[in-house]
Scaffold this motif. Structure first.
Motif, PDB file in Angstrom:
ATOM      1  N   ALA A   1      -7.757 -55.361 -13.127  1.00  0.00           N
ATOM      2  CA  ALA A   1      -7.863 -54.721 -14.630  1.00  0.00           C
ATOM      3  C   ALA A   1      -7.807 -53.119 -14.258  1.00  0.00           C
ATOM      4  CB  ALA A   1      -9.347 -55.104 -15.068  1.00  0.00           C
ATOM      5  N   ARG A   2      -7.503 -52.521 -15.346  1.00  0.00           N
ATOM      6  CA  ARG A   2      -7.582 -51.060 -15.350  1.00  0.00           C
ATOM      7  C   ARG A   2      -8.956 -50.910 -15.782  1.00  0.00           C
ATOM      8  NH1 ARG A   2      -3.785 -46.902 -18.829  1.00  0.00           N
ATOM      9  NH2 ARG A   2      -4.435 -45.039 -18.053  1.00  0.00           N
ATOM     10  N   PHE A   3      -9.562 -49.943 -14.932  1.00  0.00           N
ATOM     11  CA  PHE A   3     -10.994 -49.482 -15.084  1.00  0.00           C
ATOM     12  C   PHE A   3     -11.012 -47.899 -15.918  1.00  0.00           C
ATOM     13  CE2 PHE A   3     -15.394 -48.242 -13.580  1.00  0.00           C
ATOM     14  CZ  PHE A   3     -16.052 -49.404 -13.931  1.00  0.00           C
ATOM     15  N   GLY A   4     -10.027 -47.367 -16.039  1.00  0.00           N
ATOM     16  CA  GLY A   4     -10.028 -46.271 -16.772  1.00  0.00           C
ATOM     17  C   GLY A   4      -9.118 -45.139 -16.282  1.00  0.00           C
ATOM     18  N   GLY A   5      -8.169 -44.392 -16.736  1.00  0.00           N
ATOM     19  CA  GLY A   5      -7.514 -43.356 -16.406  1.00  0.00           C
ATOM     20  C   GLY A   5      -6.769 -43.744 -15.071  1.00  0.00           C
ATOM     21  N   GLU A   6      -6.816 -43.417 -13.877  1.00  0.00           N
ATOM     22  CA  GLU A   6      -6.004 -43.735 -12.750  1.00  0.00           C
ATOM     23  C   GLU A   6      -6.805 -44.835 -11.797  1.00  0.00           C
ATOM     24  OE1 GLU A   6      -8.017 -39.842 -11.302  1.00  0.00           O
ATOM     25  OE2 GLU A   6      -7.019 -40.651 -13.248  1.00  0.00           O
ATOM     26  N   GLU A   7      -8.034 -45.194 -12.209  1.00  0.00           N
ATOM     27  CA  GLU A   7      -8.981 -45.951 -11.484  1.00  0.00           C
ATOM     28  C   GLU A   7      -8.511 -47.727 -11.969  1.00  0.00           C
ATOM     29  OE1 GLU A   7     -13.028 -43.772 -10.379  1.00  0.00           O
ATOM     30  OE2 GLU A   7     -12.924 -44.840 -12.158  1.00  0.00           O
ATOM     31  N   PHE A   8      -8.612 -48.437 -11.030  1.00  0.00           N
ATOM     32  CA  PHE A   8      -8.396 -49.835 -11.178  1.00  0.00           C
ATOM     33  C   PHE A   8      -9.616 -50.561 -10.502  1.00  0.00           C
ATOM     34  CE2 PHE A   8      -4.237 -47.922 -11.708  1.00  0.00           C
ATOM     35  CZ  PHE A   8      -3.574 -48.590 -12.402  1.00  0.00           C
ATOM     36  N   VAL A   9      -9.763 -51.914 -10.902  1.00  0.00           N
ATOM     37  CA  VAL A   9     -10.619 -52.544 -10.410  1.00  0.00           C
ATOM     38  C   VAL A   9     -10.437 -54.036 -10.011  1.00  0.00           C
ATOM     39  CG1 VAL A   9     -11.645 -53.372 -12.565  1.00  0.00           C
ATOM     40  CG2 VAL A   9     -13.197 -53.332 -10.559  1.00  0.00           C
ATOM     41  N   LEU A  10     -10.702 -54.871  -9.078  1.00  0.00           N
ATOM     42  CA  LEU A  10     -10.443 -56.345  -8.685  1.00  0.00           C
ATOM     43  C   LEU A  10     -11.790 -56.846  -8.848  1.00  0.00           C
ATOM     44  CD1 LEU A  10      -8.029 -56.203  -5.508  1.00  0.00           C
ATOM     45  CD2 LEU A  10      -7.545 -56.061  -8.216  1.00  0.00           C
ATOM     46  N   LEU A  11     -11.832 -58.063  -9.509  1.00  0.00           N
ATOM     47  CA  LEU A  11     -13.300 -58.871  -9.394  1.00  0.00           C
ATOM     48  C   LEU A  11     -12.794 -59.915  -8.936  1.00  0.00           C
ATOM     49  CD1 LEU A  11     -16.132 -59.326 -10.513  1.00  0.00           C
ATOM     50  CD2 LEU A  11     -15.204 -60.291 -12.393  1.00  0.00           C
ATOM     51  N   LEU A  12     -13.761 -60.372  -7.732  1.00  0.00           N
ATOM     52  CA  LEU A  12     -13.089 -61.554  -6.801  1.00  0.00           C
ATOM     53  C   LEU A  12     -14.481 -62.518  -6.677  1.00  0.00           C
ATOM     54  CD1 LEU A  12     -11.479 -59.516  -4.086  1.00  0.00           C
ATOM     55  CD2 LEU A  12     -10.508 -60.371  -6.005  1.00  0.00           C
ATOM     56  N   PRO A  13     -14.536 -63.566  -7.434  1.00  0.00           N
ATOM     57  CA  PRO A  13     -15.682 -64.392  -7.425  1.00  0.00           C
ATOM     58  C   PRO A  13     -15.547 -65.243  -5.912  1.00  0.00           C
ATOM     59  CG  PRO A  13     -14.511 -64.776  -9.447  1.00  0.00           C
ATOM     60  CD  PRO A  13     -13.612 -63.795  -8.483  1.00  0.00           C
ATOM     61  N   ASP A  14     -16.805 -65.698  -5.373  1.00  0.00           N
ATOM     62  CA  ASP A  14     -16.907 -66.237  -4.381  1.00  0.00           C
ATOM     63  C   ASP A  14     -16.343 -65.753  -3.061  1.00  0.00           C
ATOM     64  OD1 ASP A  14     -17.821 -68.271  -2.755  1.00  0.00           O
ATOM     65  OD2 ASP A  14     -16.295 -69.818  -3.173  1.00  0.00           O
ATOM     66  N   VAL A  15     -16.339 -64.201  -2.842  1.00  0.00           N
ATOM     67  CA  VAL A  15     -15.393 -63.539  -1.882  1.00  0.00           C
ATOM     68  C   VAL A  15     -16.519 -62.713  -1.218  1.00  0.00           C
ATOM     69  CG1 VAL A  15     -14.042 -61.740  -1.273  1.00  0.00           C
ATOM     70  CG2 VAL A  15     -13.504 -63.679  -2.937  1.00  0.00           C
ATOM     71  N   GLY A  16     -16.734 -62.802   0.013  1.00  0.00           N
ATOM     72  CA  GLY A  16     -17.767 -62.035   0.908  1.00  0.00           C
ATOM     73  C   GLY A  16     -16.899 -60.899   1.427  1.00  0.00           C
ATOM     74  N   ARG A  17     -17.793 -60.170   2.269  1.00  0.00           N
ATOM     75  CA  ARG A  17     -17.255 -58.929   2.668  1.00  0.00           C
ATOM     76  C   ARG A  17     -16.037 -59.060   3.452  1.00  0.00           C
ATOM     77  NH1 ARG A  17     -22.540 -55.650   4.731  1.00  0.00           N
ATOM     78  NH2 ARG A  17     -23.992 -55.930   2.880  1.00  0.00           N
ATOM     79  N   ALA A  18     -16.005 -59.939   4.469  1.00  0.00           N
ATOM     80  CA  ALA A  18     -14.849 -60.110   5.381  1.00  0.00           C
ATOM     81  C   ALA A  18     -13.572 -60.468   4.474  1.00  0.00           C
ATOM     82  CB  ALA A  18     -15.005 -61.324   6.359  1.00  0.00           C
ATOM     83  N   ALA A  19     -13.643 -61.312   3.543  1.00  0.00           N
ATOM     84  CA  ALA A  19     -12.601 -61.753   2.644  1.00  0.00           C
ATOM     85  C   ALA A  19     -12.123 -60.529   1.926  1.00  0.00           C
ATOM     86  CB  ALA A  19     -12.870 -63.152   1.998  1.00  0.00           C
ATOM     87  N   ALA A  20     -13.178 -59.927   1.443  1.00  0.00           N
ATOM     88  CA  ALA A  20     -12.765 -58.579   0.613  1.00  0.00           C
ATOM     89  C   ALA A  20     -12.102 -57.531   1.327  1.00  0.00           C
ATOM     90  CB  ALA A  20     -14.185 -57.933  -0.079  1.00  0.00           C
ATOM     91  N   VAL A  21     -12.288 -57.392   2.400  1.00  0.00           N
ATOM     92  CA  VAL A  21     -11.701 -56.257   3.316  1.00  0.00           C
ATOM     93  C   VAL A  21     -10.429 -56.943   3.581  1.00  0.00           C
ATOM     94  CG1 VAL A  21     -11.570 -55.396   5.696  1.00  0.00           C
ATOM     95  CG2 VAL A  21     -13.762 -55.560   4.613  1.00  0.00           C
ATOM     96  N   ALA A  22     -10.051 -58.070   3.690  1.00  0.00           N
ATOM     97  CA  ALA A  22      -8.713 -58.581   3.793  1.00  0.00           C
ATOM     98  C   ALA A  22      -7.903 -58.395   2.659  1.00  0.00           C
ATOM     99  CB  ALA A  22      -8.750 -60.139   4.224  1.00  0.00           C
TER     100      ALA A  22
END
Length: 675
Positions: free
Chosen positions: A583-604
């Motif tokens: 999603a577009r969070f605002g302006g030039e900022e974006f965001v990803l929402l990842l359910p059931d994802v830990g830190r290692a998978a998020a880094v990937a």
């Protein structure tokens, strides 16, 4: 104690054991001393740890044996009887508690009433099976732990109770104000026609126990009893008035054929007779009195013969006697003889009955005309109408009813049952929803027809829709009205499609085509609760385009918009699962929402996003960081905790993003809750 067993130093251990076993003190040795001795010596030669030995008198010893380095064995005996007894008592207490808890749970679930128990914080801690069946919109695993107010709000979202619709917050405030302060039980009526008797009470420890009992049958019986009482009272009043107005006279003759009793109606029927003077006279004397005065026209000229005939049939007739009086009135006489040989005579002036018969014939003619008018009115209805009797057989239906169901029309004749007519249509494809599951659909339709409470929408061939309304008649039949609502359904379908499109637009960023801030916030709230219930991690990655203002200043806002769209497409492509949100969070900022994802998978995922941006090589000549567009990213992943807000996760990702920017940009940082 009480055993004298002299031992001498140098006695072999196996001899000591045999002598001890011979005293009968060792319980395990009772089944066979040799076998026990062999087992005991084996443990003695290779001691492995403490052993427990039962001694007569329900005493217990712990034996600890240890081999010495220079040879020999040291044996320590400890009396652990009290410990064993305590453990046994504890185990029995635990088993008793488990049985009591199981029986309590079984008893609670066997209750015909619904039971809710809330703790001192007004959170639901227990509800029985009956309450679960009455509250299908609130599964047990989702309900337990919720406050009373949260459960009320869940019910309001499902339209329960009906009385609160349109004023939900006002109703909720009133209900919460009464919580714990109700003076007594309450009776509530729910939209599905159910009546509930609700009793709520606080315990001394601050818990709240709420018992709900379905009293629909009782209320229905009460209503029926009240209706029956009113009807009985009305009938009784009518009966009292009817008895007073009955044109019936009664006279009774004893076994000597003497008049012993009569009512006042008899005197009014025969005003020329003084029955007070006739009491005690025989029936024949009374007959002669009437004949001598010419009161019986049929006796003229043959008085004695008539009297003889009348006496012969007195009390012995198998049918009524119709007698014409001199004044032109007609009297119907019914006589019967009792087992005591008494004769009871009932006389009825049927002159009025003749007039009533004429009036009845006129009324029947009027009723026939009214029925014809009713049939004409039914035929004139713009809706389809059908009436079924108490045996569910068709009594009448109009032409419009047959036009709405042309396939079933051949079966719509008086006498056909509703099931026969419906089955005829089902077998010939008249009901589109029944195709492929005919018997199940037919069973459901028959059940709804018997209930006759709710309207039913039916999908027919050629894109037609019919709304069916059915109600029970006081005689046990069913009256049904069918309305063609095709145009209305089509408009509703168009409206639903428009609403769906509007909902999609309201959660989509107009520039980039991906989700907007609203969509992110909605999904974050939902996933935060879901992941918290299931103890799963939830990840947020905040993404900022480095030096985007310089990009806009150099290339212009149109190019900046195109750059935002390209970045949005890249991020959308980096999501893999359907439940992941870009999603577009605002302006030039974006965001990803990842359910059931830990830190290692998020880094990937973050590395995949940066690699995708690197491969796209979007030129940014005025960037102090690199000649192409770069990202700064903040990663936060955590398992939602009870009582924590969902924005905790966003704040954590924002803190990590700040470190990424401060650390030189074109990089990502992972939030660490313990710096």
């Amino acid at each position: 104690p009480g055993i004298t067993l002299p031992l001498e130093y140098g006695t072999p251990f196996d001899d000591v054991l045999r002598r001890i076993a011979g005293t009968g003190e060792i319980i395990d040795a009772e089944q066979g001393i040799d076998a026990w001795l062999a087992s005991r010596m084996a443990r003695h030669r290779a001691p492995s740890g403490p052993q427990v030995q039962q001694v007569r008198g329900d005493r217990w010893m712990r034996l600890t044996e240890r081999a010495l380095e220079g040879g020999g064995v040291v044996i320590l005996r400890t009396d652990i009887t009290d410990t064993v007894h305590r453990e046994r008592a504890l185990e029995q207490a635990l088993q008793s508690a488990e049985r009591a808890e199981r029986r309590l749970r079984e008893a609670v679930n066997a209750m015909p009433a619904g039971l809710d128990i809330y703790d001192e914080n007004d959170r639901l801690v227990l509800c029985n099976d009956q309450m679960t069946r009455w509250r299908p919109h609130l599964p047990v695993d989702e309900s337990l732990g919720k406050t009373y107010e949260e459960l009320l709000r869940d019910g309001l979202r499902h339209g329960i109770p009906e009385v609160a619709q349109g004023q939900e917050e006002l109703w909720l405030a009133h209900e919460m104000a009464l919580r714990g302060h109700r003076s007594g039980p309450e009776i509530r009526h729910y939209p599905n026609g159910v009546w509930m008797h609700m009793h709520e009470r606080r315990t001394p420890s601050g818990m709240t126990v709420c018992v709900r009992l379905d009293i629909s049958d009782l209320m229905e019986q009460r209503q029926k009893l009240e209706a029956a009482r009113q009807e009985s009272q009305r009938v009784w009043q009518l009966l009292e008035r009817a008895v007073e107005a009955l044109p019936v006279s009664i006279e009774i003759f004893d076994d000597q054929d003497r008049l012993v009793l009569y009512n006042q109606q008899l005197s009014r029927m025969y005003p020329h007779m003084n029955y007070a003077e006739h009491l005690g006279l025989q029936f024949v004397d009374i007959l002669r009195y009437s004949v001598d005065r010419g009161l019986i026209p049929s006796a003229h000229g043959r008085e004695e013969a008539w009297i003889a005939e009348r006496m012969a049939e007195h009390g012995n007739r198998k049918s009524n006697l119709v007698q014409r009086l001199a004044d032109g009135r007609w009297i119907n006489i019914y006589e019967t003889r009792t087992p005591e040989n008494y004769v009871v005579a009932v006389r009825l002036d049927i002159t009025d009955l003749i007039e009533q018969r004429e009036a009845l014939e006129a009324a029947q003619l009027a009723a026939q005309q009214a029925r014809q008018l009713l049939q004409d009115a039914v035929e004139a209805l713009p809706e389809g109408f059908a009436l079924f009797d108490a045996d569910d057989r068709l009594v009448i239906c109009n032409a419009q009813y047959k036009l709405l169901y042309p396939i079933s029309a051949p079966m719509m004749v008086p006498g056909s049952t509703f099931e026969e007519i419906t089955r005829y249509g089902v077998e010939r494809g008249q009901y589109l929803d029944a195709i492929g599951n005919e018997e199940a659909w037919l069973a459901e339709r028959m059940a709804a027809h018997r209930e006759a409470r709710q309207a039913m929408l039916q999908r027919l061939p050629e894109g037609r829709w019919v709304q069916a309304y059915e109600r029970r008649t006081p005689q046990g039949g069913t009256a049904g009205v069918r309305t063609d609502v095709t145009q209305l359904v089509r408009k509703e379908q168009e409206l639903e499609a428009a609403n769906a499109k509007l909902a999609m637009l309201s959660t989509t960023d107009g520039l980039t085509g991906i989700g907007n801030r609203r969509r992110f916030d909605d999904r974050l709230a939902t996933e935060w609760l879901r992941c918290g219930r299931h103890h799963m991690p939830l990840c947020v990655i905040l993404i900022d385009i480095d030096h985007f203002k310089l990009y806009n200043d150099h290339y212009g806002h149109l190019a900046g918009d195109e750059c935002l769209r390209r970045v949005a497409q890249l991020l959308q492509a980096c999501t893999r699962r359907a439940d992941e949100v870009a999603a577009r969070f605002g302006g030039e900022e974006f965001v990803l929402l990842l359910p059931d994802v830990g830190r290692a998978a998020a880094v990937a995922v973050a590395q995949r996003c940066m690699q995708s941006l690197h491969e796209a090589a979007l030129t940014h000549a005025h960037s102090p960081t690199a000649p192409v567009i770069t990202f700064s990213m903040g990663i936060a992943s955590m398992v939602p905790r009870a009582g924590a807000a969902s924005d905790t996760l966003v704040q954590a990702a924002d803190a990590a993003l700040y470190r990424a920017k401060s650390g030189g940009r074109n990089r990502f940082e992972v939030f660490d809750p313990e710096p």
